[in-house]
Design a protein around this motif. Sequence first.
Motif, PDB file in Angstrom:
ATOM      1  N   LEU A  67       0.837  -1.200   0.000  1.00 33.20           N
ATOM      2  CA  LEU A  67       0.000   0.000   0.000  1.00 33.20           C
ATOM      3  C   LEU A  67       0.871   1.249   0.000  1.00 33.20           C
ATOM      4  O   LEU A  67       0.627   2.190  -0.754  1.00 33.20           O
ATOM      5  CB  LEU A  67      -0.934   0.000   1.215  1.00 33.20           C
ATOM      6  N   PHE A  68       1.905   1.255   0.836  1.00 35.38           N
ATOM      7  CA  PHE A  68       2.802   2.415   0.896  1.00 35.38           C
ATOM      8  C   PHE A  68       3.393   2.699  -0.483  1.00 35.38           C
ATOM      9  O   PHE A  68       3.367   3.838  -0.958  1.00 35.38           O
ATOM     10  CB  PHE A  68       3.923   2.192   1.919  1.00 35.38           C
ATOM     11  N   HIS A  69       3.912   1.666  -1.134  1.00 34.85           N
ATOM     12  CA  HIS A  69       4.537   1.869  -2.448  1.00 34.85           C
ATOM     13  C   HIS A  69       3.517   2.305  -3.490  1.00 34.85           C
ATOM     14  O   HIS A  69       3.838   3.096  -4.380  1.00 34.85           O
ATOM     15  CB  HIS A  69       5.284   0.613  -2.891  1.00 34.85           C
ATOM     16  N   MET A  70       2.287   1.810  -3.385  1.00 36.01           N
ATOM     17  CA  MET A  70       1.255   2.228  -4.321  1.00 36.01           C
ATOM     18  C   MET A  70       0.890   3.701  -4.113  1.00 36.01           C
ATOM     19  O   MET A  70       0.687   4.445  -5.072  1.00 36.01           O
ATOM     20  CB  MET A  70       0.007   1.364  -4.164  1.00 36.01           C
ATOM     21  N   LEU A  71       0.835   4.135  -2.855  1.00 39.40           N
ATOM     22  CA  LEU A  71       0.483   5.525  -2.565  1.00 39.40           C
ATOM     23  C   LEU A  71       1.615   6.479  -2.926  1.00 39.40           C
ATOM     24  O   LEU A  71       1.369   7.644  -3.226  1.00 39.40           O
ATOM     25  CB  LEU A  71       0.127   5.685  -1.079  1.00 39.40           C
ATOM     26  N   ASP A  72       2.844   5.999  -2.890  1.00 43.58           N
ATOM     27  CA  ASP A  72       4.011   6.827  -3.205  1.00 43.58           C
ATOM     28  C   ASP A  72       4.161   6.942  -4.720  1.00 43.58           C
ATOM     29  O   ASP A  72       5.044   6.360  -5.333  1.00 43.58           O
ATOM     30  CB  ASP A  72       5.259   6.201  -2.569  1.00 43.58           C
ATOM     31  N   ARG A  73       3.258   7.717  -5.324  1.00 43.44           N
ATOM     32  CA  ARG A  73       3.152   7.800  -6.790  1.00 43.44           C
ATOM     33  C   ARG A  73       4.437   8.304  -7.452  1.00 43.44           C
ATOM     34  O   ARG A  73       4.778   7.895  -8.546  1.00 43.44           O
ATOM     35  CB  ARG A  73       1.988   8.724  -7.188  1.00 43.44           C
ATOM     36  N   ASP A  74       5.148   9.229  -6.792  1.00 44.14           N
ATOM     37  CA  ASP A  74       6.358   9.780  -7.411  1.00 44.14           C
ATOM     38  C   ASP A  74       7.624   9.016  -7.001  1.00 44.14           C
ATOM     39  O   ASP A  74       8.727   9.423  -7.340  1.00 44.14           O
ATOM     40  CB  ASP A  74       6.492  11.274  -7.108  1.00 44.14           C
ATOM     41  N   GLU A  75       7.438   7.912  -6.264  1.00 47.72           N
ATOM     42  CA  GLU A  75       8.539   7.044  -5.840  1.00 47.72           C
ATOM     43  C   GLU A  75       9.632   7.805  -5.098  1.00 47.72           C
ATOM     44  O   GLU A  75      10.825   7.505  -5.227  1.00 47.72           O
ATOM     45  CB  GLU A  75       9.112   6.281  -7.040  1.00 47.72           C
ATOM     46  N   SER A  76       9.218   8.774  -4.279  1.00 49.83           N
ATOM     47  CA  SER A  76      10.174   9.580  -3.517  1.00 49.83           C
ATOM     48  C   SER A  76      10.577   8.915  -2.205  1.00 49.83           C
ATOM     49  O   SER A  76      11.498   9.371  -1.540  1.00 49.83           O
ATOM     50  CB  SER A  76       9.557  10.954  -3.216  1.00 49.83           C
ATOM     51  N   GLY A  77       9.862   7.866  -1.824  1.00 49.70           N
ATOM     52  CA  GLY A  77      10.122   7.233  -0.531  1.00 49.70           C
ATOM     53  C   GLY A  77       9.305   7.860   0.592  1.00 49.70           C
ATOM     54  O   GLY A  77       9.383   7.435   1.734  1.00 49.70           O
ATOM     55  N   THR A  78       8.537   8.888   0.223  1.00 50.35           N
ATOM     56  CA  THR A  78       7.646   9.536   1.184  1.00 50.35           C
ATOM     57  C   THR A  78       6.282   9.741   0.522  1.00 50.35           C
ATOM     58  O   THR A  78       6.178   9.791  -0.701  1.00 50.35           O
ATOM     59  CB  THR A  78       8.182  10.911   1.649  1.00 50.35           C
ATOM     60  N   ILE A  79       5.270   9.852   1.363  1.00 51.28           N
ATOM     61  CA  ILE A  79       3.915  10.109   0.886  1.00 51.28           C
ATOM     62  C   ILE A  79       3.480  11.441   1.464  1.00 51.28           C
ATOM     63  O   ILE A  79       3.503  11.630   2.689  1.00 51.28           O
ATOM     64  CB  ILE A  79       2.943   9.012   1.369  1.00 51.28           C
ATOM     65  N   ASP A  80       3.105  12.378   0.586  1.00 44.28           N
ATOM     66  CA  ASP A  80       2.581  13.645   1.098  1.00 44.28           C
ATOM     67  C   ASP A  80       1.073  13.532   1.262  1.00 44.28           C
ATOM     68  O   ASP A  80       0.464  12.525   0.914  1.00 44.28           O
ATOM     69  CB  ASP A  80       3.001  14.834   0.225  1.00 44.28           C
ATOM     70  N   ALA A  81       0.472  14.563   1.811  1.00 49.22           N
ATOM     71  CA  ALA A  81      -0.961  14.517   2.128  1.00 49.22           C
ATOM     72  C   ALA A  81      -1.809  14.282   0.873  1.00 49.22           C
ATOM     73  O   ALA A  81      -2.782  13.525   0.918  1.00 49.22           O
ATOM     74  CB  ALA A  81      -1.387  15.801   2.839  1.00 49.22           C
ATOM     75  N   ASP A  82      -1.443  14.905  -0.244  1.00 44.42           N
ATOM     76  CA  ASP A  82      -2.213  14.733  -1.478  1.00 44.42           C
ATOM     77  C   ASP A  82      -2.144  13.293  -1.983  1.00 44.42           C
ATOM     78  O   ASP A  82      -3.158  12.715  -2.373  1.00 44.42           O
ATOM     79  CB  ASP A  82      -1.709  15.686  -2.576  1.00 44.42           C
ATOM     80  N   GLU A  83      -0.935  12.714  -1.982  1.00 43.73           N
ATOM     81  CA  GLU A  83      -0.789  11.319  -2.417  1.00 43.73           C
ATOM     82  C   GLU A  83      -1.609  10.401  -1.509  1.00 43.73           C
ATOM     83  O   GLU A  83      -2.260   9.473  -1.977  1.00 43.73           O
ATOM     84  CB  GLU A  83       0.683  10.886  -2.347  1.00 43.73           C
ATOM     85  N   PHE A  84      -1.552  10.681  -0.211  1.00 48.27           N
ATOM     86  CA  PHE A  84      -2.256   9.854   0.763  1.00 48.27           C
ATOM     87  C   PHE A  84      -3.765   9.919   0.559  1.00 48.27           C
ATOM     88  O   PHE A  84      -4.429   8.900   0.432  1.00 48.27           O
ATOM     89  CB  PHE A  84      -1.879  10.309   2.182  1.00 48.27           C
ATOM     90  N   LEU A  85      -4.297  11.144   0.477  1.00 48.33           N
ATOM     91  CA  LEU A  85      -5.740  11.309   0.313  1.00 48.33           C
ATOM     92  C   LEU A  85      -6.236  10.741  -1.006  1.00 48.33           C
ATOM     93  O   LEU A  85      -7.175   9.944  -1.027  1.00 48.33           O
ATOM     94  CB  LEU A  85      -6.120  12.792   0.396  1.00 48.33           C
ATOM     95  N   SER A  86      -5.609  11.133  -2.106  1.00 48.45           N
ATOM     96  CA  SER A  86      -6.112  10.684  -3.407  1.00 48.45           C
ATOM     97  C   SER A  86      -5.937   9.179  -3.563  1.00 48.45           C
ATOM     98  O   SER A  86      -6.819   8.494  -4.087  1.00 48.45           O
ATOM     99  CB  SER A  86      -5.434  11.438  -4.547  1.00 48.45           C
ATOM    100  N   GLY A  87      -4.820   8.652  -3.095  1.00 53.56           N
ATOM    101  CA  GLY A  87      -4.585   7.217  -3.200  1.00 53.56           C
ATOM    102  C   GLY A  87      -5.562   6.401  -2.374  1.00 53.56           C
ATOM    103  O   GLY A  87      -6.089   5.392  -2.831  1.00 53.56           O
ATOM    104  N   CYS A  88      -5.810   6.842  -1.151  1.00 56.96           N
ATOM    105  CA  CYS A  88      -6.729   6.109  -0.273  1.00 56.96           C
ATOM    106  C   CYS A  88      -8.159   6.173  -0.793  1.00 56.96           C
ATOM    107  O   CYS A  88      -8.898   5.182  -0.724  1.00 56.96           O
ATOM    108  CB  CYS A  88      -6.655   6.636   1.148  1.00 56.96           C
ATOM    109  N   LEU A  89      -8.567   7.306  -1.327  1.00 57.05           N
ATOM    110  CA  LEU A  89      -9.913   7.418  -1.888  1.00 57.05           C
ATOM    111  C   LEU A  89     -10.053   6.526  -3.121  1.00 57.05           C
ATOM    112  O   LEU A  89     -11.091   5.918  -3.340  1.00 57.05           O
ATOM    113  CB  LEU A  89     -10.241   8.873  -2.230  1.00 57.05           C
ATOM    114  N   ARG A  90      -8.980   6.420  -3.910  1.00 57.56           N
ATOM    115  CA  ARG A  90      -8.992   5.576  -5.096  1.00 57.56           C
ATOM    116  C   ARG A  90      -9.132   4.099  -4.716  1.00 57.56           C
ATOM    117  O   ARG A  90      -9.701   3.311  -5.465  1.00 57.56           O
ATOM    118  CB  ARG A  90      -7.686   5.796  -5.868  1.00 57.56           C
ATOM    119  N   LEU A  91      -8.628   3.734  -3.552  1.00 57.34           N
ATOM    120  CA  LEU A  91      -8.642   2.337  -3.111  1.00 57.34           C
ATOM    121  C   LEU A  91     -10.035   1.782  -2.879  1.00 57.34           C
ATOM    122  O   LEU A  91     -10.208   0.582  -2.792  1.00 57.34           O
ATOM    123  CB  LEU A  91      -7.858   2.183  -1.810  1.00 57.34           C
ATOM    124  N   ARG A  92     -11.010   2.646  -2.766  1.00 56.20           N
ATOM    125  CA  ARG A  92     -12.358   2.153  -2.504  1.00 56.20           C
ATOM    126  C   ARG A  92     -13.001   1.563  -3.754  1.00 56.20           C
ATOM    127  O   ARG A  92     -14.007   0.913  -3.681  1.00 56.20           O
ATOM    128  CB  ARG A  92     -13.234   3.265  -1.939  1.00 56.20           C
TER     129      ARG A  92
END
Length: 95
Positions: free
Chosen positions: A61-86
């Motif tokens: 899940l972490f790697h999927m949310l880390d869209r830019d492969e930076s090794g970190t997830i910012d708030a936008d990646e977290f929110l949009s990724g988690c909403l997409r997971l539904r």
Amino acid sequence: QRGREDKDVYMINHLKDLFGVLDENSNGTITWFELQAHLNNPKLKTFFRDIDIDISEAKGLFHMLDRDESGTIDADEFLSGCLRLRGPAKALDLQ
């Protein structure tokens, strides 16, 4: 339609709260180590249950949310990724 909008608002507020908990150093991003440190946190366990993902899939899940492969997830990646997971594509996204 209204029920889904209410659910989205609840989910977004819940995700923002969870992001704040996971972002231990308050720098606006989550690292894998920050996420890993909270795997036993009841809020995180509830989140995983709500999106129907087993906690053992956390690293995927972490790697999927880390869209830019930076090794970190910012708030936008977290929110949009988690909403997409539904949606129905989540099983494919996690592989």
